[in-house]
Design a protein around this motif. Structure first.
Motif, mmCIF file in Angstrom:
data_model
loop_
_atom_site.group_PDB
_atom_site.id
_atom_site.type_symbol
_atom_site.label_atom_id
_atom_site.label_comp_id
_atom_site.label_asym_id
_atom_site.label_seq_id
_atom_site.Cartn_x
_atom_site.Cartn_y
_atom_site.Cartn_z
ATOM 1 N N HIS A 1 0.839 -1.196 0.000
ATOM 2 C CA HIS A 1 0.000 0.000 0.000
ATOM 3 C C HIS A 1 0.880 1.254 0.000
ATOM 4 O O HIS A 1 1.944 1.276 0.617
ATOM 5 C CB HIS A 1 -0.889 -0.013 1.253
ATOM 6 C CG HIS A 1 -1.977 1.019 1.226
ATOM 7 N ND1 HIS A 1 -1.750 2.323 1.572
ATOM 8 C CD2 HIS A 1 -3.289 0.940 0.884
ATOM 9 C CE1 HIS A 1 -2.884 3.004 1.452
ATOM 10 N NE2 HIS A 1 -3.831 2.179 1.041
ATOM 11 N N HIS B 1 0.728 3.940 1.490
ATOM 12 C CA HIS B 1 1.029 4.486 2.807
ATOM 13 C C HIS B 1 2.245 3.804 3.435
ATOM 14 O O HIS B 1 3.077 4.437 4.093
ATOM 15 C CB HIS B 1 -0.202 4.317 3.702
ATOM 16 C CG HIS B 1 -0.416 5.476 4.611
ATOM 17 N ND1 HIS B 1 -1.629 5.771 5.168
ATOM 18 C CD2 HIS B 1 0.429 6.414 5.063
ATOM 19 C CE1 HIS B 1 -1.523 6.836 5.918
ATOM 20 N NE2 HIS B 1 -0.283 7.253 5.874
ATOM 21 N N ASP B 2 2.336 2.497 3.219
ATOM 22 C CA ASP B 2 3.497 1.757 3.743
ATOM 23 C C ASP B 2 4.767 2.127 2.978
ATOM 24 O O ASP B 2 5.842 2.233 3.566
ATOM 25 C CB ASP B 2 3.235 0.247 3.664
ATOM 26 C CG ASP B 2 2.068 -0.179 4.555
ATOM 27 O OD1 ASP B 2 2.034 0.251 5.717
ATOM 28 O OD2 ASP B 2 1.192 -0.927 4.097
ATOM 29 N N THR C 1 5.956 5.417 4.441
ATOM 30 C CA THR C 1 6.599 5.312 5.757
ATOM 31 C C THR C 1 8.042 4.837 5.637
ATOM 32 O O THR C 1 8.939 5.380 6.286
ATOM 33 C CB THR C 1 5.784 4.374 6.676
ATOM 34 O OG1 THR C 1 4.544 5.013 6.983
ATOM 35 C CG2 THR C 1 6.518 4.069 7.962
ATOM 36 N N VAL C 2 8.259 3.828 4.782
ATOM 37 C CA VAL C 2 9.629 3.321 4.621
ATOM 38 C C VAL C 2 10.507 4.379 3.948
ATOM 39 O O VAL C 2 11.661 4.602 4.353
ATOM 40 C CB VAL C 2 9.653 1.999 3.828
ATOM 41 C CG1 VAL C 2 11.082 1.508 3.652
ATOM 42 C CG2 VAL C 2 8.802 0.936 4.524
ATOM 43 N N HIS D 1 11.571 6.999 6.295
ATOM 44 C CA HIS D 1 12.638 6.477 7.142
ATOM 45 C C HIS D 1 14.004 6.634 6.481
ATOM 46 O O HIS D 1 15.028 6.727 7.149
ATOM 47 C CB HIS D 1 12.349 4.999 7.425
ATOM 48 C CG HIS D 1 13.006 4.502 8.663
ATOM 49 N ND1 HIS D 1 14.141 3.739 8.623
ATOM 50 C CD2 HIS D 1 12.695 4.669 9.961
ATOM 51 C CE1 HIS D 1 14.502 3.461 9.855
ATOM 52 N NE2 HIS D 1 13.657 4.010 10.690
ATOM 53 N N LYS E 1 14.447 -1.033 -0.805
ATOM 54 C CA LYS E 1 14.334 -1.300 0.640
ATOM 55 C C LYS E 1 12.878 -1.633 1.007
ATOM 56 O O LYS E 1 12.624 -2.525 1.820
ATOM 57 C CB LYS E 1 14.814 -0.070 1.413
ATOM 58 C CG LYS E 1 14.713 -0.218 2.897
ATOM 59 C CD LYS E 1 16.002 0.127 3.584
ATOM 60 C CE LYS E 1 15.909 -0.271 5.046
ATOM 61 N NZ LYS E 1 17.030 0.165 5.821
ATOM 62 N N VAL F 1 11.520 -5.030 2.819
ATOM 63 C CA VAL F 1 10.712 -5.094 4.051
ATOM 64 C C VAL F 1 9.449 -5.916 3.835
ATOM 65 O O VAL F 1 9.052 -6.694 4.698
ATOM 66 C CB VAL F 1 10.337 -3.661 4.536
ATOM 67 C CG1 VAL F 1 9.318 -3.718 5.670
ATOM 68 C CG2 VAL F 1 11.577 -2.905 4.975
ATOM 69 N N PHE F 2 8.826 -5.755 2.681
ATOM 70 C CA PHE F 2 7.517 -6.387 2.461
ATOM 71 C C PHE F 2 7.582 -7.672 1.652
ATOM 72 O O PHE F 2 6.554 -8.210 1.285
ATOM 73 C CB PHE F 2 6.570 -5.392 1.784
ATOM 74 C CG PHE F 2 6.143 -4.293 2.710
ATOM 75 C CD1 PHE F 2 5.083 -4.482 3.588
ATOM 76 C CD2 PHE F 2 6.826 -3.079 2.749
ATOM 77 C CE1 PHE F 2 4.710 -3.490 4.469
ATOM 78 C CE2 PHE F 2 6.458 -2.082 3.627
ATOM 79 C CZ PHE F 2 5.400 -2.283 4.486
ATOM 80 N N ARG F 3 8.793 -8.142 1.376
ATOM 81 C CA ARG F 3 8.928 -9.346 0.569
ATOM 82 C C ARG F 3 8.224 -10.539 1.220
ATOM 83 O O ARG F 3 8.325 -10.723 2.411
ATOM 84 C CB ARG F 3 10.401 -9.650 0.332
ATOM 85 C CG ARG F 3 10.656 -10.733 -0.663
ATOM 86 C CD ARG F 3 12.088 -10.732 -1.108
ATOM 87 N NE ARG F 3 12.996 -10.568 0.049
ATOM 88 C CZ ARG F 3 14.259 -10.186 -0.076
ATOM 89 N NH1 ARG F 3 14.730 -9.907 -1.251
ATOM 90 N NH2 ARG F 3 15.024 -10.073 0.991
#
Lengths: 423, 148
Positions: A360, A362-363, A366-367, A370, A417, A421-423
């Motif tokens: 998504h 939004h995610d 956020t990453v 960061h 990245k 994270v979401f893999r």
């Protein structure tokens, strides 16, 4: 950056007579030097708002420290100085968009207020029951809702020009919508969610051949390309100061003088009147008729300085630079597996909307944050565009005159990245 | 563990990819719709409430990893609980994600995986959307709640 692209960039710089020294330009923007979450800030949210050069920050500070006073009122020296600074900002704007007269430039809070002013003033006087207003599918909410409010009040009808799968306005459908019932056309110069550049001159011509006035929403155009309202022949043009490296809370409504003359005031108050009695009030002349109350004086002066700053680099050069950066970014992002770019018009300004399969927006945001990367995630105040492309939200990187290829490379690294994270 | 790793813990990612109770309850007697206009997160919550106790719960919808995982873990943790117990749990959960209290794993059990949200204030709405929707469903039927 790959060796090849670095070589290409060097060649461009060497062959250019007039070097676009982005590193030098970046030094003018104090905010860009900071770190966010421990990483160098990569600011790619310029379509939301742009950063301010030191000259703009300084002029606002100087105004409040040395000139602050109310305008068009006092005979005292400070008031005269403030009035002169405010009015010379108006002239600066006039030259910037090549309007015919200073009085065609009205200071408002931003593009949104400019559109609302036209809807409330022109719209309320000239739109009747059964009349039609044409907008497009790619409009920002600020170029949808004011017309909906007007249509509701007047029992008028809102017509929407569709867009194709690349996010381009369908001119043949626009042609079909134009009729004797059409009383106004209001369309974006550049789409904030897709980056598509609309053929505004053609849009205006087609409406004018039927005697219909046109408003162009230039919020996403004015900071990135030369705008000439005389050549475009639009009847109204709006843009915001804060997207043009100026302060927030100041924007411009341009209107052809004869139209502004025929329009009733938008708000009542001080400065917009000639004389007031309880029996009859005489309104001031254009543009003051539309500038009730003490305006954003520092904002107008800040905007004038921002325009001066942009002119010192040159919009043609900014445009060429940003176009090249957009194609570099488009190519780099397209290579990432699972990326789908939303908005692939042939003519595009520096906006790159995308989704990453399975993650998504939004995610993603956020990453990226960061990693120090600021970009917008969400529906970009253009929900119909999201519905058109069947996505709830996108991530949007939007370029400014100070962005670099290195920053695009940082964005690409950060997107890998996200995938990790979401893999 | 970095802030980011704490936010996107494996349990969170797992629930976002394979949400539990991700279905419409055909015999639901309380439902509500929740919407976050900021990012477009949109969920329906279905409840079967008997004797003031949640007997069954399901949800449908789409949104970010945090909102979906939160909805999934919430459905697991409210099953069999009374309205009052759910309220206490929600308050503890909300205090944890807003950083008002330190995460107390014992009471919140699996929900403590959302403790990382407190470092990301803009994501609090994502984590709490399903809970607000659940409370709306318990209060009234067919109501839409938004996070705004």
């Amino acid at each position: 950056m790959t060796a090849l692209s670095r070589q290409k960039l060097t060649q461009t710089r060497e062959t250019s007579h007039d070097i676009y020294d982005v590193e030098r330009i970046r030094e003018d923007f104090p905010i860009l030097g900071q770190k966010v979450n421990g990483k160098p800030l990569v600011y790619l949210d310029n379509a939301a708002t742009s950063q301010k050069p030191q000259a703009v920050i300084d002029v606002i500070k100087t105004y409040y420290a040395t000139e602050n006073s109310n305008i068009h009122r006092g005979v005292h020296t400070l008031s005269e100085r403030a009035t002169r600074a405010y009015e010379s900002a108006r002239s600066e704007v006039k030259r910037f968009i090549n309007a015919q007269e200073d009085r065609e430039i009205i200071f408002v809070r931003g593009s949104t207020e400019g559109i609302n002013l036209v809807a409330n003033s022109y719209g309320r006087k000239f739109i009747q029951s059964g009349d039609e207003i044409i907008i497009s599918w790619m409009e920002h909410h600020s170029n949808i809702v004011p017309w909906q409010l007007l249509c509701e009040e007047k029992d008028a009808v809102l017509r929407v020009v569709p867009i194709n799968d690349d996010g381009e306005l369908m001119l043949n459908e626009y042609e079909k919508l134009l009729s004797t019932r059409t009383k106004l056309v209001s369309i974006a110069h550049v789409s904030n969610a897709l980056g598509s550049i609309n053929p505004v001159k053609t849009i205006v011509e087609m409406a004018h051949s039927r005697g219909i006035p046109v408003l162009i929403d230039g919020a996403q155009a004015a900071p990135h390309m030369p705008v000439d309202v005389t050549e475009m022949d639009c009847d109204f043009y709006v843009f915001s100061g804060h997207k043009l490296y100026g302060p927030t809370g100041i924007g411009i409504l341009y209107g052809k003088a004869h139209l502004l003359e025929d329009m009733p005031p938008y708000q009542g108050g001080g400065d917009m009147i000639k004389s007031v009695t309880f029996e009859k009030t005489l309104y001031n002349v254009v543009p003051y008729k539309f500038e009730a109350g003490t305006p954003n004086i520092a904002g107008a002066i800040g905007l004038g300085t921002a325009i001066h700053y942009v002119n010192s680099i040159g919009l043609e050069r900014i445009n060429a630079y940003e176009r090249e950066l957009l194609s570099y970014a488009t190519e780099a992002i397209s290579e990432i597996k699972g990326i789908r770019i939303i908005g692939t018009a042939k003519e595009k300004a520096g906006i790159l909307s995308f989704i990453l399969e399975g993650v998504h927006a939004h995610d993603v945001g956020t990453v990226l944050d960061h990693e120090g990367i600021a970009l917008r995630t969400g529906h970009h105040c253009a929900q119909p565009v999201m519905q058109r492309f069947g996505v709830p939200a996108t991530a949007r990187a939007s370029l400014g005159l100070y962005n670099t290829r290195e920053e695009i490379d940082a964005l690409v690294r950060a997107l890998y990245k996200v995938i990790e994270v979401f893999r | 563990m970095s802030d980011l790793q704490e936010l996107y813990q494996q349990v969170v990612l797992d629930h976002s990819k394979r949400p539990r109770n991700f279905r419409k309850l055909e015999d639901a007697n309380h439902t509500a719709e929740g919407y976050n206009p900021l990012c477009g997160d949109h969920y329906h919550i279905y409840l079967k409430v008997e004797d003031n106790t949640v007997k069954d719960v399901g949800f449908e919808g789409a949104g970010c990893a945090i909102s979906k995982a939160s909805a999934s873990l919430m459905t697991d943790s409210v099953k069999g609980k009374s309205r009052a117990e759910i309220e206490i749990l929600f308050n503890k959960f909300h205090d944890m994600i807003t950083g008002k209290v330190e995460p107390t794993s014992a009471e919140l059990e699996k929900l403590s995986v959302f403790s990382g949200v407190r470092e990301f204030p803009v994501r609090v709405k994502c984590a709490s959307l399903a809970w607000h929707t659940l409370r709306a469903a318990l209060d009234a039927e067919g109501k839409t709640v938004t996070t705004e």
